[in-house]
Design a protein around this motif. Structure first.
Motif, PDB file in Angstrom:
ATOM      1  N   THR A 220       0.848  -1.191   0.000  1.00  0.00           N
ATOM      2  CA  THR A 220       0.000   0.000   0.000  1.00  0.00           C
ATOM      3  C   THR A 220       0.883   1.240   0.000  1.00  0.00           C
ATOM      4  O   THR A 220       1.779   1.371   0.840  1.00  0.00           O
ATOM      5  CB  THR A 220      -0.910   0.028   1.241  1.00  0.00           C
TER       6      THR A 220
ATOM      7  N   GLN B  15      -2.087   6.145  -0.935  1.00  0.00           N
ATOM      8  CA  GLN B  15      -3.297   5.349  -0.726  1.00  0.00           C
ATOM      9  C   GLN B  15      -3.654   5.262   0.750  1.00  0.00           C
ATOM     10  O   GLN B  15      -4.820   5.384   1.129  1.00  0.00           O
ATOM     11  CB  GLN B  15      -3.102   3.950  -1.315  1.00  0.00           C
TER      12      GLN B  15
ATOM     13  N   TRP C 154      -5.283   8.562   1.857  1.00  0.00           N
ATOM     14  CA  TRP C 154      -6.676   8.708   1.428  1.00  0.00           C
ATOM     15  C   TRP C 154      -7.602   7.779   2.218  1.00  0.00           C
ATOM     16  O   TRP C 154      -8.712   8.160   2.604  1.00  0.00           O
ATOM     17  CB  TRP C 154      -6.813   8.433  -0.062  1.00  0.00           C
ATOM     18  N   LEU C 155      -7.147   6.548   2.473  1.00  0.00           N
ATOM     19  CA  LEU C 155      -7.976   5.590   3.212  1.00  0.00           C
ATOM     20  C   LEU C 155      -8.130   6.001   4.676  1.00  0.00           C
ATOM     21  O   LEU C 155      -9.188   5.794   5.274  1.00  0.00           O
ATOM     22  CB  LEU C 155      -7.373   4.186   3.113  1.00  0.00           C
TER      23      LEU C 155
ATOM     24  N   ALA D  13      -8.178   6.472  -3.458  1.00  0.00           N
ATOM     25  CA  ALA D  13      -7.306   5.347  -3.105  1.00  0.00           C
ATOM     26  C   ALA D  13      -7.521   4.157  -4.024  1.00  0.00           C
ATOM     27  O   ALA D  13      -6.600   3.360  -4.251  1.00  0.00           O
ATOM     28  CB  ALA D  13      -7.542   4.934  -1.655  1.00  0.00           C
TER      29      ALA D  13
ATOM     30  N   ALA E 289      -8.688  -2.113   0.979  1.00  0.00           N
ATOM     31  CA  ALA E 289      -9.065  -0.762   1.374  1.00  0.00           C
ATOM     32  C   ALA E 289     -10.044  -0.789   2.542  1.00  0.00           C
ATOM     33  O   ALA E 289      -9.935   0.010   3.485  1.00  0.00           O
ATOM     34  CB  ALA E 289      -9.695  -0.028   0.182  1.00  0.00           C
TER      35      ALA E 289
END
Length: 299
Positions: free
Chosen positions: A64, A68, A71-72, A180, A190
């Motif tokens: 990851t 990403q 954003w997650l 993401a 996610a």
């Protein structure tokens, strides 16, 4: 790609959330809204770890990127922490059906924001489907029949605002998660990351405020723990994963509309299964909403 895969995932997520909302609403009155919220997150990360292991071959995500992850994390804070905390408070005040009715504002917010952020322009027919679906849900909202009789005006307003806050959190969750998921990142991974972030934050706050012991006692009560685990698996685990798949594989406006149908599904459940009087206005609103969904599938 399977035709209408994203739309089917969104509709299945709606069914999952309608079912879990009834479960969480029932046990929130016994264990407390925020205790249930913290408990279901812990159950959810357990379920998601097992699912992730079976599907992805490892218990947690790898590879990851920092972008990403950022954003997650933001998606989790806005959606699972702030938004769901408000939604669960609405569950405790209004009950499942009225709380989920407040989520009907999600398609409007989601479509407008997606238009600005992702250039997702809907066709005139799709706009008509969204309008018809949302109009049907709003028609159901206007019914006074079925409002909890023990609420005064102030409590009812607080419940409505909490429900709308939950809707705003859901929109923010969908939009930030979209960033993401660009590039084909696993929707299940996610979901796992977002849920873990929420677990750390919610239980960290509980530890700071001295509510860990009370939460554990409330969530492990004989008439709560089984339902809590079932609701966590159906809603926050499977439902959220399906919502990520929907956002990844369908237009955000369409996915948001389909995932906003739990209020209508709950109306159908009360009228058909529980045999409660629903009323002509609710039936008309239900027909309008499902007609809107049908238009979205056909166009």
């Amino acid at each position: 790609m399977i035709p209408f895969f994203g739309e089917a995932a969104a509709m299945t997520a709606a069914l999952s959330w309608a079912t879990s909302s009834m479960i969480f609403s029932n046990i929130s009155g016994k264990a407390g809204a925020q205790s249930v919220n913290r408990g279901r997150l812990l159950c959810s990360i357990t379920c998601l770890t097992i699912i992730h292991w079976l599907v992805e071959g490892q218990p947690w995500p790898h590879a990851t990127t920092p972008q990403q992850l950022g954003w997650l994390t933001l998606s989790s804070v806005l959606g699972l922490v702030i938004g769901d905390a408000m939604l669960f408070q609405a569950f405790a005040i209004l009950g499942a059906r009225l709380s989920m009715l407040m989520m009907s504002s999600v398609p409007i917010m989601g479509t407008v924001l997606a238009w600005f952020l992702f250039d997702e322009v809907l066709s005139p027919g799709q706009i008509g489907g969204v309008a018809l679906g949302v109009g049907g849900i709003l028609t159901v909202i206007m019914i006074r029949k079925g409002r909890p009789a023990n609420l005064d005006g102030r409590q009812y307003l607080i419940g409505i605002l909490c429900g709308l806050g939950g809707a705003m959190g859901q929109v923010a969750n969908l939009i930030t998660a979209k960033y993401a998921l660009i590039g084909g990142y696993s929707a299940l991974s996610a979901t796992w990351i977002r849920t873990l972030v929420a677990v750390v934050i919610m239980w960290g706050l509980a530890a700071l405020t001295g509510r860990v012991r009370r939460t554990i006692i409330s969530c492990t009560a004989a008439d709560v723990r089984g339902w809590l685990m079932l609701g966590a698996f159906i809603g926050p685990a499977m439902g959220v994963w399906l919502s990520m798949l929907a956002v990844q594989n369908a237009n955000v406006g369409i996915a948001s509309t389909l995932m906003a149908t739990p209020p209508v599904l709950l109306i159908v459940y009360e009228g058909v299964v529980l045999r409660k009087p629903v009323g002509l206005q609710a039936i008309m609103g239900t027909c309008m909403a499902f007609a809107g969904v049908a238009i979205l599938f056909l166009l």
